[in-house]
Scaffold this active site. Structure first.
Site, mmCIF file in Angstrom:
data_model
loop_
_atom_site.group_PDB
_atom_site.id
_atom_site.type_symbol
_atom_site.label_atom_id
_atom_site.label_comp_id
_atom_site.label_asym_id
_atom_site.label_seq_id
_atom_site.Cartn_x
_atom_site.Cartn_y
_atom_site.Cartn_z
ATOM 1 N N CYS A 71 1.317 -0.919 0.415
ATOM 2 C CA CYS A 71 -0.100 0.404 0.536
ATOM 3 C C CYS A 71 0.852 1.678 0.292
ATOM 4 C CB CYS A 71 -0.772 0.307 1.143
ATOM 5 S SG CYS A 71 -1.998 1.641 1.587
ATOM 6 N N CYS A 77 -0.874 5.329 7.164
ATOM 7 C CA CYS A 77 -1.949 5.277 7.627
ATOM 8 C C CYS A 77 -1.716 4.398 9.259
ATOM 9 C CB CYS A 77 -2.891 4.730 6.702
ATOM 10 S SG CYS A 77 -4.094 3.651 7.250
ATOM 11 N N CYS A 80 -2.168 -0.693 8.745
ATOM 12 C CA CYS A 80 -1.558 -1.655 9.148
ATOM 13 C C CYS A 80 -0.119 -1.220 9.335
ATOM 14 C CB CYS A 80 -1.617 -2.418 7.481
ATOM 15 S SG CYS A 80 -3.204 -2.691 6.442
ATOM 16 N N CYS A 157 -8.528 0.916 0.452
ATOM 17 C CA CYS A 157 -7.920 -0.317 1.233
ATOM 18 C C CYS A 157 -7.708 -1.512 0.947
ATOM 19 C CB CYS A 157 -8.451 -0.279 2.638
ATOM 20 S SG CYS A 157 -8.256 -0.679 4.192
ATOM 21 N N GLN A 273 -16.673 -11.350 13.394
ATOM 22 C CA GLN A 273 -15.276 -11.302 13.311
ATOM 23 C C GLN A 273 -15.425 -10.786 12.359
ATOM 24 O OE1 GLN A 273 -13.137 -12.181 15.279
ATOM 25 N NE2 GLN A 273 -13.547 -13.552 16.807
ATOM 26 N N TYR A 302 -20.148 -14.376 26.567
ATOM 27 C CA TYR A 302 -20.140 -13.062 25.336
ATOM 28 C C TYR A 302 -20.310 -13.300 24.129
ATOM 29 C CZ TYR A 302 -16.929 -11.754 28.922
ATOM 30 O OH TYR A 302 -16.268 -11.382 30.509
ATOM 31 N N GLU A 323 -24.480 -12.197 25.662
ATOM 32 C CA GLU A 323 -24.184 -11.367 26.045
ATOM 33 C C GLU A 323 -25.367 -10.337 26.394
ATOM 34 O OE1 GLU A 323 -22.509 -8.792 23.561
ATOM 35 O OE2 GLU A 323 -21.477 -10.945 22.996
ATOM 36 N N ASP A 371 -15.568 -15.740 25.004
ATOM 37 C CA ASP A 371 -14.944 -14.995 24.008
ATOM 38 C C ASP A 371 -15.008 -13.613 23.992
ATOM 39 O OD1 ASP A 371 -13.713 -13.777 22.010
ATOM 40 O OD2 ASP A 371 -15.288 -14.581 20.120
ATOM 41 N N CYS A 398 -8.644 -12.251 21.743
ATOM 42 C CA CYS A 398 -8.094 -10.710 20.906
ATOM 43 C C CYS A 398 -6.572 -10.394 21.193
ATOM 44 C CB CYS A 398 -9.400 -10.250 20.447
ATOM 45 S SG CYS A 398 -10.046 -9.118 21.336
#
Length: 442
Positions: A71, A77, A80, A157, A273, A302, A323, A371, A398
């Site tokens: 990119c 940016c 990334c 993008c 996701q 979750y 949730e 999660d 995550c």
């Protein structure tokens, strides 16, 4: 060591954010864009008590893993961080990042599994969240410059799906044509990878503005795959993206996508996701780690729109999904109905409160799947999980650091971590998803 001082050094590793680490007489400097084993000239930009930051001026020795960013905006940016790394090196760095916290925070004698990577690393995201602004009366759509609120204007993008890029280009034309970009704060675009359905959410400062209906008609006429347009009103002055009030301008309040043969309704606010290809890998690994025999009751905390829950329900006796987001639970119930899954129950509640309630009622699920968001599980949730005494816990995370923290707590509470499997959901970024398998000590 002082600011603006020039030094020469060799990169010996990476920070959790993917910056190179150069040690000068044992003092670590963090250098953006430097790869392990590279040698170069640096200028020190900041010095703190136990570490500092430096900028790479000249490379004297270049790593074989250095590649040209795909990119042209990669250096500006903030989206990334790793485009200068080969994909092989990205996966090696991410595995080491997870191993480091397992060693240092969880203090486990456990070798992290090799990262499950992607065959094709471009155009993988099914969600685009794009700021809209004006600069010198020129419409700008893009992402924020690193550590700034300045929008880097862009039309494409390379990690967003091609449909998202197409919608963005047309929306930018409409904002210019109808001269109402000042009303817009963000565009949220969701792409059903397998169905081809797209939702466009206009996050605006006003509910009514000139040419609203004209824009809806033109967008749908030009892009028939747009199946839902939602206006989200946000009059807040902070950085929260979505407001509370919404109005469906076209189609329904959701789009549909499929994962592993299951259909899911996705609304503007429901969690789903962002990498559909790797989601199947991630959830498949979670299902494998559950080791379901067929008679189990599973608690899925979750649960979002019920993606993992329905994977589990295909093999388990009963699944209960929890949730806090009301819209997500509404979607989850619809998803179960649409997929003909009846051995599943969804509850709208804070995970900690409901887990505490279940533990006080002496509920004993066979397996618990969690999660959580990036902050991990709180102490009440973990205490409640331990009190419910499941035979297995599968933890989807995550954030490696909060995963490691929670694994240590669970290890001290009678559980043993068998495996930690990283899954690369976010190529070119420093983020990494993990699935951990824990069993109850006998």
């Amino acid at each position: 060591m002082k600011k603006n001082e020039h030094v020469n050094g060799i990169c010996c590793g990476y920070t959790k954010d993917g910056h190179g680490v150069v040690k000068i007489d044992g003092f670590p400097l963090f250098v953006k864009g430097m790869l392990e084993n590279e040698e170069g000239e640096l200028v020190i930009t900041m010095v703190k008590k136990s570490y500092g930051y430096a900028r790479l001026l000249n490379l004297h020795k270049t790593s074989a893993e250095r590649v040209k960013p795909v990119c042209p905006l990669a250096k500006q940016c903030g989206g990334c961080q790793l485009q200068h790394m080969s994909y092989k090196e990205q996966l090696r760095y991410k595995k080491q990042k997870v191993q480091d916290v397992i060693d240092r925070i969880a203090k486990l004698d456990l070798k992290v599994e090799d990262v499950l990577g992607m065959e094709h690393q471009l155009y993988y995201r099914n969600k685009g969240q794009i700021p809209v602004g004006l600069k010198n009366n020129i419409v700008q759509t893009g992402f924020y410059r690193i550590n700034s609120n300045e929008i880097i204007d862009m039309n494409t993008c390379l990690i967003q799906s091609e449909r998202i890029n197409t919608v963005l280009a047309v929306m930018k034309e409409l904002l210019v044509s109808y001269e109402n970009a000042s009303v817009f704060r963000h565009l949220l675009i969701k792409d059903g990878f397998h169905t081809g359905e797209v939702m466009v959410v206009w996050i605006t400062r006003k509910k009514n503005f000139p040419h609203k209906e004209d824009m809806v008609k033109e967008l749908v006429d030009r892009l028939p795959f747009v199946k839902s347009i939602v206006l989200n009103l946000n009059t807040r002055e902070d950085n929260v993206i979505l407001g509370k009030e919404e109005e469906v301008l076209y189609g329904q309040s959701f789009i549909t996508d499929t994962i592993h043969g299951l259909k899911f309704h996705i609304s503007s606010k429901s969690f789903y996701q962002v990498n559909p290809v790797q989601t199947e890998v991630l959830y498949g690994k979670a299902l494998e780690f559950c080791e379901i025999k067929g008679n189990e009751t599973i608690l899925d905390m979750y649960c979002g729109v019920g993606t993992i829950s329905m994977f589990l329900a295909q093999k388990a006796k009963k699944v209960i999904g929890i949730e806090i987001v009301e819209q997500a639970i509404k979607n989850a119930k619809e998803n179960a109905l649409n997929n003909g899954i009846s051995n599943i129950e969804f509850v709208c509640s804070d995970a900690a409160s409901y887990a505490k309630k279940l533990s006080e009622e002496n509920m004993k699920p066979d397996i618990i799947v969690v999660d959580p968001p990036r902050k991990g599980c709180d102490q009440i949730t973990l205490d409640s999980i331990v009190k419910m005494s499941p035979q297995r816990i599968v933890y989807v995370s995550c954030d490696p650091a909060t995963l490691a923290r929670d694994l240590r707590i669970l290890e001290d509470s009678g559980y043993h971590c068998i495996k930690v499997q990283p899954v690369d959901m976010f190529p070119f970024s420093h983020h990494i998803e993990n699935v951990a398998q824990l069993i109850k000590n006998k």
